[in-house]
Write a protein that holds these residues in place. Structure first.
Motif, PDB file in Angstrom:
ATOM      1  N   ASP A 165      -2.916   1.284   1.442  1.00  0.00           N
ATOM      2  CA  ASP A 165      -3.683  -0.074   1.144  1.00  0.00           C
ATOM      3  C   ASP A 165      -4.369  -0.534   2.319  1.00  0.00           C
ATOM      4  O   ASP A 165      -4.109   0.010   3.368  1.00  0.00           O
ATOM      5  CB  ASP A 165      -2.437  -1.194   0.827  1.00  0.00           C
ATOM      6  N   SER A 167      -4.573  -2.934   3.907  1.00  0.00           N
ATOM      7  CA  SER A 167      -3.924  -3.941   4.771  1.00  0.00           C
ATOM      8  C   SER A 167      -3.459  -3.191   6.178  1.00  0.00           C
ATOM      9  O   SER A 167      -3.177  -3.891   7.262  1.00  0.00           O
ATOM     10  CB  SER A 167      -3.070  -4.740   4.037  1.00  0.00           C
ATOM     11  N   VAL A 168      -3.214  -1.954   6.026  1.00  0.00           N
ATOM     12  CA  VAL A 168      -2.503  -1.254   7.202  1.00  0.00           C
ATOM     13  C   VAL A 168      -3.248  -0.947   8.338  1.00  0.00           C
ATOM     14  O   VAL A 168      -3.009  -1.368   9.476  1.00  0.00           O
ATOM     15  CB  VAL A 168      -1.959   0.310   6.647  1.00  0.00           C
ATOM     16  N   TYR A 308       9.524  -0.802   7.573  1.00  0.00           N
ATOM     17  CA  TYR A 308       8.033  -1.245   6.911  1.00  0.00           C
ATOM     18  C   TYR A 308       8.103  -0.875   5.443  1.00  0.00           C
ATOM     19  O   TYR A 308       7.922   0.057   4.957  1.00  0.00           O
ATOM     20  CB  TYR A 308       6.937  -0.135   7.701  1.00  0.00           C
ATOM     21  N   PRO A 311       2.752  -0.059   1.934  1.00  0.00           N
ATOM     22  CA  PRO A 311       1.791  -0.995   0.985  1.00  0.00           C
ATOM     23  C   PRO A 311       0.995  -0.055  -0.055  1.00  0.00           C
ATOM     24  O   PRO A 311      -0.149   0.506   0.536  1.00  0.00           O
ATOM     25  CB  PRO A 311       0.985  -1.495   2.195  1.00  0.00           C
ATOM     26  N   ARG A 312       1.526   0.075  -1.171  1.00  0.00           N
ATOM     27  CA  ARG A 312       0.842   0.831  -2.238  1.00  0.00           C
ATOM     28  C   ARG A 312       1.011   0.113  -3.546  1.00  0.00           C
ATOM     29  O   ARG A 312       1.975  -0.766  -3.548  1.00  0.00           O
ATOM     30  CB  ARG A 312       1.273   2.367  -2.500  1.00  0.00           C
ATOM     31  N   ASN A 315       4.262   0.130  -5.336  1.00  0.00           N
ATOM     32  CA  ASN A 315       5.400  -0.670  -4.761  1.00  0.00           C
ATOM     33  C   ASN A 315       5.191  -2.250  -5.121  1.00  0.00           C
ATOM     34  O   ASN A 315       6.180  -2.822  -5.226  1.00  0.00           O
ATOM     35  CB  ASN A 315       5.546  -0.215  -3.445  1.00  0.00           C
ATOM     36  N   ALA A 316       3.946  -2.876  -5.023  1.00  0.00           N
ATOM     37  CA  ALA A 316       3.757  -4.017  -5.178  1.00  0.00           C
ATOM     38  C   ALA A 316       4.107  -4.620  -6.612  1.00  0.00           C
ATOM     39  O   ALA A 316       4.886  -5.433  -6.964  1.00  0.00           O
ATOM     40  CB  ALA A 316       2.331  -4.344  -5.208  1.00  0.00           C
ATOM     41  N   TYR A 341       9.619  -8.258   0.504  1.00  0.00           N
ATOM     42  CA  TYR A 341       8.948  -6.936   0.664  1.00  0.00           C
ATOM     43  C   TYR A 341       7.557  -7.078   1.090  1.00  0.00           C
ATOM     44  O   TYR A 341       6.673  -6.483   0.586  1.00  0.00           O
ATOM     45  CB  TYR A 341       8.964  -6.261  -0.772  1.00  0.00           C
ATOM     46  N   LYS A 342       7.406  -7.684   2.308  1.00  0.00           N
ATOM     47  CA  LYS A 342       6.060  -7.767   3.029  1.00  0.00           C
ATOM     48  C   LYS A 342       6.432  -7.627   4.565  1.00  0.00           C
ATOM     49  O   LYS A 342       7.387  -8.177   5.148  1.00  0.00           O
ATOM     50  CB  LYS A 342       5.591  -9.250   2.716  1.00  0.00           C
ATOM     51  N   TYR A 343       5.337  -6.938   5.040  1.00  0.00           N
ATOM     52  CA  TYR A 343       5.758  -6.736   6.732  1.00  0.00           C
ATOM     53  C   TYR A 343       5.050  -8.097   7.461  1.00  0.00           C
ATOM     54  O   TYR A 343       3.633  -8.132   7.255  1.00  0.00           O
ATOM     55  CB  TYR A 343       4.657  -5.789   7.002  1.00  0.00           C
TER      56      TYR A 343
END
Length: 377
Positions: A165, A167-168, A308, A311-312, A315-316, A341-343
């Motif tokens: 994703d 966001s990384v 961690y 973020p794919r 998985n969301a 389930y969020k960094y």
């Protein structure tokens, strides 16, 4: 009878325990399966008397005055601005990429507007930025992407940035000035006496009882309580009924070095050749005076403690299923990184816990996740 059973004594659980005990006059039992409080922020003095972070470097930074002042009740602060260098092409250059990075790497003498043109000339047009590769290549081009991002990301996630994703890599900015601080937040500081001592003060209220080395499954049927606050993995709470949410973990290798400091700054990243991603020299972070120093090498891995969330999109989607289950619970709150389930950075977890506390005190409906009333969201 406890008013609240809180599972997990990291930031989310400890902040809620403190607020509910001191402001709400509630009776709290907080438990943790580890042998210590403070979650992943736990720090301690090693055999050489050097303060180290057991689960890798934790550097506090926030733009929230409320969060900074709230934690400041439990610790004096030591101002600290974290700086990171990257080992690239045999040189140590500033990260995030800034004006100095480009001038040093390419032997140039550009100014801010010229470095903007430099990035623009190398950037590739990307129709619809979706992945981590897209983010970087569309900003600074493929060469810098290969030098700084691709190798590091592949080590960190065991995935190519094109599979991750956006966001990384969006978390790491690119700068056209000479600002070589890793973070630019308004408040940047470290707890003067360490995180563990800050947590000890947070949990010292007479209404709070702490149990360590305790798995909630072993005691949940025997301890009377009215409400549950869960800060552990949400999939574990529901016995992995939809399958396991994937995480990346880390292995840490600590060393004591017989010299004042080991490297020129707090953290050095290794994007390319080595198996480890970075080395952190703790005395920069803690400000401790000691003739020796301690460092930690970080090796990403698939198995181990969950650090961690990966973020794919799939998985969301899996997390959404667990979120739906959580929404059917009453008198139950899911708060923190693992439960949602969020960094999150540390300050974001504190802010989430403070928001959840306010909603509890306002007597809103009993089921929350991520600080929101999910029955109505």
């Amino acid at each position: 009878m406890f008013d609240y059973l809180i599972v997990g004594a990291g930031f989310a659980g400890s902040v809620l325990a403190e607020r509910l005990a001191s402001e709400g006059n509630k009776k709290i039992l907080i438990i943790d399966k580890r042998e210590h409080i403070a979650g992943n922020a736990y720090d301690y003095y090693n055999n050489d008397g050097i303060l180290i972070h057991k689960y890798g470097p934790h550097i506090f930074h926030t733009n929230s005055k409320e969060v900074f002042e709230y934690l400041g009740q439990f610790t004096p602060w030591r101002p600290y601005e974290h700086k990171v260098l990257g080992s690239v092409d045999g040189q140590l250059v500033p990260i995030p990429i800034n004006l100095n990075t480009i001038n040093q790497l390419y032997g140039l003498n550009l100014n801010s507007s010229e470095v903007e043109d430099f990035f623009a000339s190398r950037a590739e047009k990307v129709a619809g930025v979706k992945t981590s590769e897209d983010v970087v290549v569309s900003k600074v081009g493929r060469e810098l992407y290969e030098k700084f991002f691709r190798g590091y990301t592949r080590k960190m996630w065991d995935l190519d940035p094109s599979e991750l994703d956006a966001s990384v890599t969006a978390r790491v900015p690119t700068r056209t000035n000479r600002d070589d601080r890793y973070f630019t937040d308004t408040y940047q500081a470290m707890p003067l006496h360490g995180y563990t001592q800050m947590f000890q003060k947070m949990l010292s209220h007479p209404n709070i009882k702490v149990m360590l080395n305790t798995d909630y499954k072993e005691i949940i049927d025997f301890i009377p309580y009215h409400n549950l606050i869960f800060t552990g993995p949400v999939d574990e709470y529901f016995n992995y009924c939809y399958g396991k949410l994937p995480y990346r973990s880390l292995e840490f290798k600590f060393e004591t070095i017989d010299q004042e400091v080991f490297q020129p700054t707090g953290t050095v990243n290794y994007p390319n050749d080595q198996l480890y991603t970075r080395i952190t020299d703790f005395k920069y972070l803690t400000g401790q005076k000691h003739p020796k120093t301690a460092v930690v090498y970080e090796f990403p891995k698939a198995e181990g403690d969950p650090y961690y969330p990966v973020p794919r999109p799939e998985n969301a989607e899996l997390y959404k299923k667990y979120q739906q289950l959580a929404s059917s619970m009453t008198n139950t709150y899911f708060v923190g990184r693992l439960a949602t389930y969020k960094y999150y950075n540390m300050d974001q977890v504190v802010a989430q816990a403070l928001t959840t506390f306010k909603k509890i005190m306002q007597g809103q409906p009993e089921t929350y996740i991520n600080g929101q009333n999910i029955l109505q969201s």
